[in-house]
Design an enzyme around this catalytic site. Structure first.
Site, PDB file in Angstrom:
ATOM      1  N   HIS A   9     -10.209  21.726 -45.008  1.00  0.00           N
ATOM      2  CA  HIS A   9     -11.374  22.321 -44.343  1.00  0.00           C
ATOM      3  C   HIS A   9     -12.533  22.407 -45.335  1.00  0.00           C
ATOM      4  O   HIS A   9     -13.647  21.961 -45.033  1.00  0.00           O
ATOM      5  CB  HIS A   9     -11.036  23.706 -43.784  1.00  0.00           C
ATOM      6  CG  HIS A   9     -12.249  24.471 -43.334  1.00  0.00           C
ATOM      7  ND1 HIS A   9     -13.007  24.076 -42.258  1.00  0.00           N
ATOM      8  CD2 HIS A   9     -12.866  25.578 -43.837  1.00  0.00           C
ATOM      9  CE1 HIS A   9     -14.023  24.915 -42.112  1.00  0.00           C
ATOM     10  NE2 HIS A   9     -13.960  25.839 -43.067  1.00  0.00           N
ATOM     11  N   ASP A  12     -38.911   0.957 -46.698  1.00  0.00           N
ATOM     12  CA  ASP A  12     -37.467   1.141 -46.865  1.00  0.00           C
ATOM     13  C   ASP A  12     -37.243   1.890 -48.166  1.00  0.00           C
ATOM     14  O   ASP A  12     -38.203   2.278 -48.828  1.00  0.00           O
ATOM     15  CB  ASP A  12     -36.717  -0.208 -46.873  1.00  0.00           C
ATOM     16  CG  ASP A  12     -35.300  -0.044 -46.314  1.00  0.00           C
ATOM     17  OD1 ASP A  12     -34.660   0.982 -46.598  1.00  0.00           O
ATOM     18  OD2 ASP A  12     -34.832  -0.941 -45.583  1.00  0.00           O
ATOM     19  N   TRP A  64     -10.191  23.379 -52.389  1.00  0.00           N
ATOM     20  CA  TRP A  64     -11.262  22.385 -52.595  1.00  0.00           C
ATOM     21  C   TRP A  64     -11.653  22.324 -54.057  1.00  0.00           C
ATOM     22  O   TRP A  64     -12.249  21.355 -54.510  1.00  0.00           O
ATOM     23  CB  TRP A  64     -12.475  22.693 -51.713  1.00  0.00           C
ATOM     24  CG  TRP A  64     -13.468  23.646 -52.305  1.00  0.00           C
ATOM     25  CD1 TRP A  64     -13.410  25.001 -52.267  1.00  0.00           C
ATOM     26  CD2 TRP A  64     -14.664  23.316 -53.029  1.00  0.00           C
ATOM     27  NE1 TRP A  64     -14.484  25.538 -52.919  1.00  0.00           N
ATOM     28  CE2 TRP A  64     -15.277  24.536 -53.400  1.00  0.00           C
ATOM     29  CE3 TRP A  64     -15.274  22.120 -53.405  1.00  0.00           C
ATOM     30  CZ2 TRP A  64     -16.464  24.589 -54.120  1.00  0.00           C
ATOM     31  CZ3 TRP A  64     -16.459  22.177 -54.133  1.00  0.00           C
ATOM     32  CH2 TRP A  64     -17.031  23.399 -54.480  1.00  0.00           C
ATOM     33  N   SER A  71     -20.245   7.213 -54.264  1.00  0.00           N
ATOM     34  CA  SER A  71     -21.183   7.079 -53.150  1.00  0.00           C
ATOM     35  C   SER A  71     -22.406   7.970 -53.369  1.00  0.00           C
ATOM     36  O   SER A  71     -23.550   7.521 -53.238  1.00  0.00           O
ATOM     37  CB  SER A  71     -20.468   7.453 -51.851  1.00  0.00           C
ATOM     38  OG  SER A  71     -21.377   7.797 -50.859  1.00  0.00           O
ATOM     39  N   SER A  72     -22.159   9.235 -53.744  1.00  0.00           N
ATOM     40  CA  SER A  72     -23.282  10.165 -53.925  1.00  0.00           C
ATOM     41  C   SER A  72     -24.173   9.740 -55.080  1.00  0.00           C
ATOM     42  O   SER A  72     -25.403   9.834 -54.994  1.00  0.00           O
ATOM     43  CB  SER A  72     -22.769  11.574 -54.206  1.00  0.00           C
ATOM     44  OG  SER A  72     -22.014  12.027 -53.129  1.00  0.00           O
ATOM     45  N   HIS A  94     -21.393  24.704 -59.281  1.00  0.00           N
ATOM     46  CA  HIS A  94     -22.525  25.532 -58.883  1.00  0.00           C
ATOM     47  C   HIS A  94     -23.762  24.721 -58.501  1.00  0.00           C
ATOM     48  O   HIS A  94     -24.346  25.001 -57.461  1.00  0.00           O
ATOM     49  CB  HIS A  94     -22.853  26.641 -59.857  1.00  0.00           C
ATOM     50  CG  HIS A  94     -23.610  27.690 -59.110  1.00  0.00           C
ATOM     51  ND1 HIS A  94     -22.999  28.646 -58.350  1.00  0.00           N
ATOM     52  CD2 HIS A  94     -24.937  27.820 -58.862  1.00  0.00           C
ATOM     53  CE1 HIS A  94     -23.908  29.335 -57.700  1.00  0.00           C
ATOM     54  NE2 HIS A  94     -25.091  28.866 -57.982  1.00  0.00           N
ATOM     55  N   GLU A 145     -23.603  22.052 -57.161  1.00  0.00           N
ATOM     56  CA  GLU A 145     -23.181  21.527 -55.862  1.00  0.00           C
ATOM     57  C   GLU A 145     -23.605  22.453 -54.714  1.00  0.00           C
ATOM     58  O   GLU A 145     -24.005  21.977 -53.655  1.00  0.00           O
ATOM     59  CB  GLU A 145     -21.659  21.321 -55.862  1.00  0.00           C
ATOM     60  CG  GLU A 145     -21.040  21.006 -54.519  1.00  0.00           C
ATOM     61  CD  GLU A 145     -21.367  19.608 -54.010  1.00  0.00           C
ATOM     62  OE1 GLU A 145     -21.802  18.772 -54.813  1.00  0.00           O
ATOM     63  OE2 GLU A 145     -21.181  19.362 -52.801  1.00  0.00           O
ATOM     64  N   TYR A 170     -26.217  24.189 -54.533  1.00  0.00           N
ATOM     65  CA  TYR A 170     -27.638  23.945 -54.262  1.00  0.00           C
ATOM     66  C   TYR A 170     -27.845  22.562 -53.648  1.00  0.00           C
ATOM     67  O   TYR A 170     -28.792  22.346 -52.895  1.00  0.00           O
ATOM     68  CB  TYR A 170     -28.472  24.145 -55.535  1.00  0.00           C
ATOM     69  CG  TYR A 170     -28.414  25.585 -55.975  1.00  0.00           C
ATOM     70  CD1 TYR A 170     -29.014  26.568 -55.194  1.00  0.00           C
ATOM     71  CD2 TYR A 170     -27.691  25.983 -57.080  1.00  0.00           C
ATOM     72  CE1 TYR A 170     -28.909  27.899 -55.526  1.00  0.00           C
ATOM     73  CE2 TYR A 170     -27.589  27.322 -57.430  1.00  0.00           C
ATOM     74  CZ  TYR A 170     -28.199  28.273 -56.643  1.00  0.00           C
ATOM     75  OH  TYR A 170     -28.081  29.595 -56.963  1.00  0.00           O
ATOM     76  N   SER A 214     -38.583  23.942 -43.865  1.00  0.00           N
ATOM     77  CA  SER A 214     -39.968  23.938 -44.328  1.00  0.00           C
ATOM     78  C   SER A 214     -40.823  22.910 -43.581  1.00  0.00           C
ATOM     79  O   SER A 214     -42.041  22.915 -43.698  1.00  0.00           O
ATOM     80  CB  SER A 214     -40.038  23.657 -45.837  1.00  0.00           C
ATOM     81  OG  SER A 214     -39.257  24.570 -46.538  1.00  0.00           O
ATOM     82  N   HIS A 219     -20.331  32.441 -63.296  1.00  0.00           N
ATOM     83  CA  HIS A 219     -20.186  33.620 -62.425  1.00  0.00           C
ATOM     84  C   HIS A 219     -19.079  33.406 -61.395  1.00  0.00           C
ATOM     85  O   HIS A 219     -18.702  34.331 -60.701  1.00  0.00           O
ATOM     86  CB  HIS A 219     -21.512  34.009 -61.761  1.00  0.00           C
ATOM     87  CG  HIS A 219     -22.023  33.049 -60.740  1.00  0.00           C
ATOM     88  ND1 HIS A 219     -23.349  32.835 -60.526  1.00  0.00           N
ATOM     89  CD2 HIS A 219     -21.389  32.244 -59.862  1.00  0.00           C
ATOM     90  CE1 HIS A 219     -23.508  31.942 -59.565  1.00  0.00           C
ATOM     91  NE2 HIS A 219     -22.333  31.569 -59.150  1.00  0.00           N
ATOM     92  N   HIS A 220     -18.573  32.179 -61.322  1.00  0.00           N
ATOM     93  CA  HIS A 220     -17.393  31.948 -60.473  1.00  0.00           C
ATOM     94  C   HIS A 220     -16.129  32.386 -61.194  1.00  0.00           C
ATOM     95  O   HIS A 220     -15.043  32.304 -60.642  1.00  0.00           O
ATOM     96  CB  HIS A 220     -17.274  30.462 -60.114  1.00  0.00           C
ATOM     97  CG  HIS A 220     -18.392  29.986 -59.249  1.00  0.00           C
ATOM     98  ND1 HIS A 220     -18.311  29.966 -57.879  1.00  0.00           N
ATOM     99  CD2 HIS A 220     -19.629  29.529 -59.551  1.00  0.00           C
ATOM    100  CE1 HIS A 220     -19.449  29.515 -57.373  1.00  0.00           C
ATOM    101  NE2 HIS A 220     -20.268  29.240 -58.364  1.00  0.00           N
ATOM    102  N   THR A 265     -35.042  31.865 -54.956  1.00  0.00           N
ATOM    103  CA  THR A 265     -34.468  31.715 -53.626  1.00  0.00           C
ATOM    104  C   THR A 265     -35.106  32.717 -52.671  1.00  0.00           C
ATOM    105  O   THR A 265     -35.483  32.375 -51.543  1.00  0.00           O
ATOM    106  CB  THR A 265     -32.941  31.911 -53.692  1.00  0.00           C
ATOM    107  OG1 THR A 265     -32.449  31.241 -54.841  1.00  0.00           O
ATOM    108  CG2 THR A 265     -32.272  31.368 -52.466  1.00  0.00           C
ATOM    109  N   LYS A 305     -38.681  31.866 -51.454  1.00  0.00           N
ATOM    110  CA  LYS A 305     -38.780  30.930 -50.328  1.00  0.00           C
ATOM    111  C   LYS A 305     -38.690  31.667 -48.998  1.00  0.00           C
ATOM    112  O   LYS A 305     -39.413  31.339 -48.052  1.00  0.00           O
ATOM    113  CB  LYS A 305     -37.647  29.910 -50.399  1.00  0.00           C
ATOM    114  CG  LYS A 305     -37.879  28.822 -51.408  1.00  0.00           C
ATOM    115  CD  LYS A 305     -36.670  27.899 -51.361  1.00  0.00           C
ATOM    116  CE  LYS A 305     -36.675  26.923 -52.478  1.00  0.00           C
ATOM    117  NZ  LYS A 305     -37.603  25.839 -52.301  1.00  0.00           N
ATOM    118  N   ARG A 337      -8.010  35.735 -50.123  1.00  0.00           N
ATOM    119  CA  ARG A 337      -8.228  34.407 -49.539  1.00  0.00           C
ATOM    120  C   ARG A 337      -6.939  33.617 -49.595  1.00  0.00           C
ATOM    121  O   ARG A 337      -6.049  33.911 -50.389  1.00  0.00           O
ATOM    122  CB  ARG A 337      -9.252  33.625 -50.368  1.00  0.00           C
ATOM    123  CG  ARG A 337     -10.631  34.155 -50.338  1.00  0.00           C
ATOM    124  CD  ARG A 337     -11.455  33.516 -51.440  1.00  0.00           C
ATOM    125  NE  ARG A 337     -11.743  32.108 -51.178  1.00  0.00           N
ATOM    126  CZ  ARG A 337     -12.484  31.345 -51.977  1.00  0.00           C
ATOM    127  NH1 ARG A 337     -13.005  31.855 -53.072  1.00  0.00           N
ATOM    128  NH2 ARG A 337     -12.707  30.083 -51.694  1.00  0.00           N
TER     129      ARG A 337
END
Lengths: 631, 106, 219
Positions: A73, A102, A137, A167-168, A251, A253, A255, A266, A300-301, A326, A329, A448
């Site tokens: 998931h 293009d 994950w 790919s990314s 982290h 990731e 964002y 926006s 912080h994780h 953040t 915005k 969890r």
């Protein structure tokens, strides 16, 4: 407006033309369809999880299958749904927003898509054979090393992520080059639409974060296949190595997942408030700020692992600091709506939904930044509530808003506003029903990743509410699917400027012709179309005034509408050739990684044959690709 | 009209053959010096590591500035390289600090 | 119609910055590679001195049976291979200059203008470096250090192996350019092809400069 505009203006049709396409708009559409499919799939996995947890002591699925379900998931939603949904918009929108025909490397773009779709399939299929990845994950090593996870499950995860990373990365190099180098004349950086800006920041995050996970995964792969010691505690390895490397990637990731949605709202908010974005510069700079600070908050994780007071303090401070750009915005978006003539379309509702829900998730995020608070919250459902508020309430709401907003541009027809409104309210209610109670079950200590729990711990009601909410969420997504498919055929026909928006993509027909712009536009401000149609809205923002007169006719929408019916050949615009080489290269790459799986069963010869065979095919295709002309 | 002024060819000043020779000479001399001090008692002093880091950073910079002609090239390339380099060096230092400090002594 | 529109039609390869797409992409790629090698080097440094059993990079080690293992790293040999790689960067810039200045006085028909020679020399020096690395790896294995032995073995072979893989890719790239040069001759128009290869090659060289100091010279 011409009613024939809804006829797809693609000059080629048929399935082969889709397989060999290098058109960024068609690749964007492919990304959209594929990612929506994976989004449904990940949603169904969540459905099973919540079914299992609806009541105490349930055994709908086994503990082992439950591990696979929560792992897949998370992995599916992050790598196969949200990132590619963002990629769908990068592909479709960036060239249109910057006035290009293009992307910089059209064939590389096709390659990125095919690697994604094959890699996604590679990761998703094992769940039908009970061998899906089961390590979360985040795949914490040493749990994911061979002694503790001996099955093929983790191998699929390691290989799958490596493939998706390629790919990314390929896509990110492409978009960096596109945004730097393919902007139309006059499109300075500070005139770029905010979606393009946020995408630009995201591409740098991708390019800098993915190499780190690549290396962490290489270590894990070597540990599993070649007996190295990177995560081998008995050999003196540090159990925190994986966690640090993973979160140095992980982290940025988050964002990567949220900034494209910020970009989409926006675009939506100014259009439906009929006002330019409030504080464009501040939105752009805070986006860049988030990108930089995003690399300085990863630990912080890991407050719970005991890094010591100094490290905890530093990372707590940087985490609180990143809350500022953040939060800025959020205020910009609210101020954009302030005093505007607001139209509550479905897209606008989702955009406002993002502001509300992301704020809740953002606030619980700032709560985690304090190590003492985090020690209570970590690994509980409170954290699950937090990241679903930012990822569902943020990314997914923003992406849904983006789909309602850009559907007319992509297909030439509007989605149903009635169904869209139903979809929004069902999603909004169901989302809160699902995730809000998790704050409570988490605070009451529910960990969890547990596959079931005993009654009488105060979690029962909250879990039941969450599960009911998930059922409703699945139903509301079905409303979306019906709307999406039905509107394709019978939606109201959309003109080029479907919503009265101000940016370049709305100056061309819907759907755009193969070549996008018959004439490359000359850009004089942030909202060129409003300069033309609603000069009163843009009078207060940056312009190069002398340009306005010269440009007005270059922007005249009717001119473009008319030219949209001509083919590229008639207009003398060179178009890239279709080619199947990116698909072959992608297939060879996936086979190359897939072959390594045979190492697991000690079939060394088979593994090497497949891997070296497909590596040669890959290199051969690459040579053929690079030596054949683009257009 | 642009934030990046388009670079005309004549602005594309390149280092010359003379410079290449000097660069190669310096790279060789620094490397020889590095290896030489590795075999001297200086190696045991606290200045050895900082000196080596400075020397290799110098070599790094020389190659990037002259051989990769970043000194003469568009400022965009400087940004594309130095931005990631700064993030990489900071991350390396942070990781190194995190792992050399133990909250709980082993 | 704006005058810029007409301009765009004249140049089929118009870019906003006037720079070639491929060069922008290769610099973005090099930036990304900084993070790749940062991860590898960080891991090597984090695990330095953490191996439970030898052999070690700079110190001798006696195993429980009394067998003495020499310090693994061979500074004289690696200094030579480092010199080889540094010189390959010199001939690489000569190759680029030869292609860029084709037909100009001082380059036409001279040694300096012989791009084939310089490309071949770069590839040959790269291959020599790889030869040194192969020799180094095999001798380490003979001395008792494999990728399985300890943390030093795992992180050392992976770090230098990744660098070696980059050099290998670079040699193949150089040989491709060389074959194009032999087949049809590289002209100043093709300078960009050589330039992006050179940028990659120098970057791989620069990474080695860091590795040589951090891995080999610092205890």
């Amino acid at each position: 407006m011409a009613t024939t505009a809804a006829t797809p203006s693609y000059e080629q049709t048929g399935i082969w033309s889709w397989i060999t396409t290098v058109d960024h708009k068609r690749i964007g559409a492919l990304y959209l369809y594929t990612a929506l499919f994976f989004f449904m799939f990940g949603g169904l996995e969540a459905g099973v999880i919540r079914w299992q947890l609806a009541q105490p002591n349930q055994h709908i699925v086994s503990a082992e299958l439950y591990n696979q379900l929560f792992t897949m998931h998370g992995t599916t939603m992050i790598f196969l749904a949200v990132m590619p949904l963002s990629a769908a918009f990068f592909n479709f929108l960036i060239p249109l927003q910057i006035g290009a025909r293009d992307v910089a490397f059209p064939r590389l773009n096709a390659f990125s898509y095919w690697v994604y779709v094959l890699g996604g399939t590679f990761m998703t299929l094992p769940i039908f054979f009970n061998t899906a990845p089961n390590g979360g994950w985040f795949g914490y090593a040493p749990l994911t090393t061979l002694p503790f996870s001996s099955g093929l499950n983790i191998d699929f995860w390691v290989m799958g992520l490596q493939i998706l990373g390629i790919s990314s990365l390929a896509a990110a190099f492409n978009f960096i080059t596109t945004i730097i180098n393919m902007r139309a004349p006059g499109m300075t950086l500070m005139r770029m639409p905010v979606f393009t800006w946020m995408s630009f920041v995201v591409q740098f995050l991708l390019v800098l974060a993915f190499p780190v996970i690549t290396i962490a995964l290489v270590f894990l792969l070597f540990d599993r296949f070649f007996g190295t010691n990177f995560y081998e505690i008995a050999a003196g390895a540090d159990p925190l190595l994986w966690q640090h490397l993973f979160w140095v990637f992980g982290h940025p990731e988050v964002y990567i997942l949220i900034l494209p949605a910020f970009g989409l709202v926006s675009e939506i908010l100014p259009t439906f408030s009929r006002k330019p974005l409030f504080g464009y510069n501040v939105v752009v700079y805070s986006g860049i700020m988030i990108g930089f600070l995003g690399f300085g908050v990863w630990a912080h994780h890991m407050f719970a692992v005991g890094m010591g007071a100094t490290a905890d303090t530093i990372f707590a401070l940087t985490t609180m600091l990143i809350g500022i750009p953040t939060g800025v915005k959020i205020f910009n978006w609210i101020a954009t709506m302030w005093g505007g003539q607001i139209r509550f379309t479905a897209a606008m509702k989702f955009a406002i939904g993002l502001i509300a829900l992301f704020t809740i998730g953002g606030i619980s995020g700032v709560m985690h930044s304090s190590p003492p608070a985090d020690l209570q919250q970590t690994d509980t459902y409170f954290v699950v509530a937090h990241f679903h508020y930012v990822l569902f309430g943020g990314s997914i709401m923003g992406i849904f808003g983006g789909i309602y907003f850009y559907y007319p541009k992509i297909t030439g027809r509007y989605m149903s506003e009635v169904l869209g409104t139903w979809h929004f309210w069902c999603t909004f209610i169901a989302m809160n029903l699902t995730f809000f109670p998790m704050h409570f079950s988490g605070m009451l200590g529910m960990p969890r990743r547990i596959y079931t729990y005993d009654a009488g711990q105060g979690w029962d009601t909250f879990n039941l509410i969450s599960s009911i909410g998930t059922g409703l969420l699945i139903l509301s997504t079905l409303i979306f699917v019906v709307n999406f498919l039905k509107s394709r055929k019978s939606g109201e026909v959309a003109p080029g400027d479907a919503w009265g928006a101000g940016t370049l993509e709305w100056t061309i027909p819907s759907p755009p012709p193969d070549y996008n712009f018959a004439e490359i536009p000359f850009v004089t401000s942030r909202y060129p179309l409003w300069d033309l149609k609603h000069p009163e809205r843009t009078s207060g923002i940056a312009h190069s005034a002398p340009d306005v007169m010269t440009i007005t006719d270059a922007h005249a929408t009717p001119v473009h509408e008319e030219m949209g019916h001509k083919t590229a050949a008639e207009l003398g615009i060179p178009m890239p050739f279709n080619t199947v080489k990116p698909l072959i290269a992608a297939a060879a790459l996936v086979a190359m990684f897939g072959g390594l799986l045979f190492m697991h069963t000690n079939q060394f010869a088979v593994a090497m044959t497949i891997t070296i065979g497909s590596a040669s095919l890959f290199v051969g295709t690459l040579y053929a690709w690079l030596t054949s002309p683009l257009e | 009209m642009n934030d990046h002024a388009p670079h005309a060819d004549h602005a594309h000043e390149h280092p010359t053959w003379k410079q290449y020779k000097w660069v190669a000479l310096w790279l060789t001399l620094i490397t020889v010096f590095e290896v030489w001090i590795y075999y001297t008692p200086f190696k045991e002093t606290p200045y050895y590591i900082p000196l080596l880091l400075v020397l290799s950073a110098t070599k790094f910079a020389i190659v990037v500035l002259f051989y990769m002609h970043l000194k003469y090239d568009h400022k965009l390339f400087k940004a594309l390289f130095t931005g990631p380099l700064i993030i990489a060096v900071c991350t390396l230092l942070a990781l190194f600090a995190l792992f050399s400090h133990r909250a709980i002594p082993q | 119609m704006a005058s810029a529109v007409a301009e765009v039609h004249e140049h089929t390869h118009y870019t906003t910055t006037g720079l070639d797409n491929r060069k922008v992409a290769i610099w973005a790629f090099i930036g990304s590679e900084c993070m790749l090698f940062m991860s590898l080097i960080s891991t090597y440094l984090i695990y330095k001195g953490k191996s439970i059993v030898g052999p070690f990079p700079h110190e001798a080690w006696t195993d429980p049976s009394g067998h003495v293992f020499k310090p693994i790293l061979n500074i004289p040999v690696t200094s030579q291979s480092t010199f080889v790689l540094l010189m390959s960067s010199l001939v690489m810039v000569l190759a680029l200059a030869a292609v860029e200045n084709r037909g100009k006085p001082g380059y036409q028909g001279t040694l300096l203008g012989n791009s084939k020679l310089w490309l071949a020399a770069t590839a040959a020096l790269g291959a020599t470096f790889l030869g040194y690395q192969a020799y180094e790896f095999t001798s380490f294995v003979h001395e008792g250090l494999t990728i399985h032995t300890n943390l030093f073995g795992s992180s050392f072979f992976t770090l230098t192996g990744f660098h070696g893989a980059h050099v290998t890719a670079g040699v193949l790239w150089l040989l491709t350019l060389l074959s194009i040069d032999i087949k049809r001759g590289l002209t100043p128009k093709d300078a960009l092809l050589v330039d992006i290869c050179a940028l990659y090659w120098h970057f791989v060289d620069v990474v080695w400069i860091a590795i040589f100091t951090l891995v080999y010279l610092i205890k």
